[in-house]
Design an enzyme around this catalytic site. Sequence first.
Site, PDB file in Angstrom:
ATOM      1  N   ARG A   1       8.384 -38.731  29.470  1.00 56.44           N
ATOM      2  CA  ARG A   1       6.645 -38.651  29.512  1.00 56.44           C
ATOM      3  C   ARG A   1       5.858 -40.045  29.376  1.00 56.44           C
ATOM      4  NH1 ARG A   1       7.395 -34.440  25.032  1.00 56.44           N
ATOM      5  NH2 ARG A   1       9.045 -34.220  26.181  1.00 56.44           N
TER       6      ARG A   1
ATOM      7  N   LYS B 254      21.040 -39.811  21.234  1.00 58.19           N
ATOM      8  CA  LYS B 254      21.727 -38.853  21.568  1.00 58.19           C
ATOM      9  C   LYS B 254      22.921 -38.692  20.913  1.00 58.19           C
ATOM     10  CE  LYS B 254      19.226 -37.991  25.931  1.00 58.19           C
ATOM     11  NZ  LYS B 254      18.737 -36.953  25.551  1.00 58.19           N
TER      12      LYS B 254
HETATM   13  N1  BES Z   1      16.495 -36.735  29.622  1.00 52.76           N
HETATM   14  C1  BES Z   1      16.150 -35.817  28.688  1.00 52.76           C
HETATM   15  C2  BES Z   1      16.042 -34.516  29.047  1.00 52.76           C
HETATM   16  C3  BES Z   1      17.305 -33.928  29.551  1.00 52.76           C
HETATM   17  C4  BES Z   1      18.085 -33.093  28.894  1.00 52.76           C
HETATM   18  C5  BES Z   1      17.573 -33.933  30.899  1.00 52.76           C
HETATM   19  C6  BES Z   1      19.144 -32.458  29.338  1.00 52.76           C
HETATM   20  C7  BES Z   1      18.710 -33.517  31.348  1.00 52.76           C
HETATM   21  C8  BES Z   1      19.527 -32.763  30.385  1.00 52.76           C
HETATM   22  C9  BES Z   1      14.826 -36.309  27.996  1.00 52.76           C
HETATM   23  O1  BES Z   1      14.307 -37.434  27.881  1.00 52.76           O
HETATM   24  C10 BES Z   1      14.830 -36.121  26.421  1.00 52.76           C
HETATM   25  O2  BES Z   1      15.743 -36.403  25.850  1.00 52.76           O
HETATM   26  N2  BES Z   1      14.095 -35.058  26.312  1.00 52.76           N
HETATM   27  C11 BES Z   1      14.098 -34.565  24.586  1.00 52.76           C
HETATM   28  C12 BES Z   1      12.716 -34.457  24.243  1.00 52.76           C
HETATM   29  C13 BES Z   1      12.444 -34.199  22.767  1.00 52.76           C
HETATM   30  C14 BES Z   1      13.089 -35.337  22.069  1.00 52.76           C
HETATM   31  C15 BES Z   1      10.906 -33.812  22.509  1.00 52.76           C
HETATM   32  C16 BES Z   1      14.689 -33.081  24.622  1.00 52.76           C
HETATM   33  O3  BES Z   1      14.618 -32.329  25.655  1.00 52.76           O
HETATM   34  O4  BES Z   1      15.445 -32.977  23.634  1.00 52.76           O
HETATM   35 ZN    ZN Z   2      15.283 -38.789  26.327  1.00 51.87          ZN
END
Ligand code: BES
Ligand code: ZN
Length: 495
Positions: free
Chosen positions: A350, A276
Amino acid sequence: MQIELETQPYSSIHADALITYIFDKQEKFEGALGDIDSAMHGRLLSLAAGGELTGKMLELVLLHFPEGLTAQRLLLVGAGKPEKFSPGDLRKIAGTALRYLKPRGVKKIIFLARETERGPGAAQAVVEGLVTADFESDKYRTEKKNREIQSAWLVGFDSGLGADLQAAIDHGRVIAESQNFARDLIIEPSNRLTPRVLAAKAEAMANEVGLGVEILDERKIAELKMGALLGVAQGSVEPPRVIVLRYEPQHLRPGAPVLGLVGKAVTFDTGGISIKPANNMEKMKYDMGGGGTMLGVMRALAFLKPSVSVIAVIPSTENMPGGRAQKPGDVQIAMSGKTIEVINTDAEGRLILADGVSYARKLGCTHLIDAATLTGAIEVALANVHVGAFGTPREYLDRFLESTRAVGEKMWPMPMDEEYQEMIKSDIADIRNTGSGKGGGASTGAWFIKEFAEDTPWIHLDIASTCWVDEGRPWLAKGPTGVAIRSIVDFALKM
Ligand code: BES
Ligand code: ZN
Ligand code: ZN
């Protein structure tokens, strides 16, 4: 904070503040408020006439040394239009009042009920509002603010229903304290809340309130072949855990349903190799919010004793980009035997839920609810207003949505059409962990989990944008909200 039902007249209680509420544009004050106004020689009416006291929702008017009252202050909270008024508003009114008075050094408060809202539901809402508003974490500040509301007296409630009122107060307290329990976990930084620490805290709570508990360590997890969870965990030196808590009612009917609660508990989500950006990454300590939510629910159920068996399964890990971390394109074999192509290591929630859901079914759960900070996409769809609620069959989700309305939590039903399933087909494995094509990220994420829930009635709550708020609200501090706990508890109690 001590909370007591009090039958003494409000005018004679020595408190630092008396709180009550007024509706929009009232030309005259009735009942207790009328009495207060007369004792104050019509001061409230003249403030109203002058436009300083309008009754607009959550408007605050503080009067010092009110005549005719023993309390040092009178705090009037606006309640908006009477025809729109709900118990949820009462929760906000009580919470707003507490958060306004606490920094003013107030220690003892009276909440005076109004004639229209004197029953158990109102008392419960007031207690929930007060207790959740009282949440504050200065645990890591060396200089504590040293402010505390010591006692709250609830006055003017319908004492003819004495027993019901006390039960409602106790009920509200259990729920709100369980929300605060979860919020305490969610606010904790990841260096102080690793999967092992979370498991230890869950175990301590379970022992305290009388829930069954089992913690699966990395060896047991490997033995169970939870390949999806292990794939995420392998990038970190911190070992994963699966927390299993059990509640059983006294009278178990054979063939009765078993509710399974699965919560995502990634104690820190760096994204893994699909790392990230640095901006806001510190927020990813709350990526265990789904697990925290389910721990809060279990704590509440231990006290409220529903007549249904409930098992919580909380897979917990860090998502780190260590030397052994899984890489985009890797294929993992989940506990169910399904193979997963990991397109993006940041879609880790997931993956761990896949094995969590499979394990819950293996333990005999006949109905499932999962909660997870799963996708950024849910924020695009619903902002921080609604929780995204997915589920199949639709009747099961609808039943759950009734509970959300009953407790005043905003959740919105999201689509689960098969087109979204198409988007998680993989070229080399059974499924991929991100959707191909554009958009629909929250729905493809939900479909991924459903691949493991299969035909078991299942609800998925995406709380990514609602479990934490960056801006405080008058009735709630910024930070963890404790969302979804009230709804899930209500649903379990009605099951
Ligand atoms: N933990 C994150 C989702 C999240 C984002 C929680 C902002 C709280 C605040 C999750 O694991 C994630 O990174 N999801 C990705 C999925 C994508 C790579 C398909 C996302 O939402 O960008
Ligand atoms: Zn994530
Ligand atoms: Zn995550």
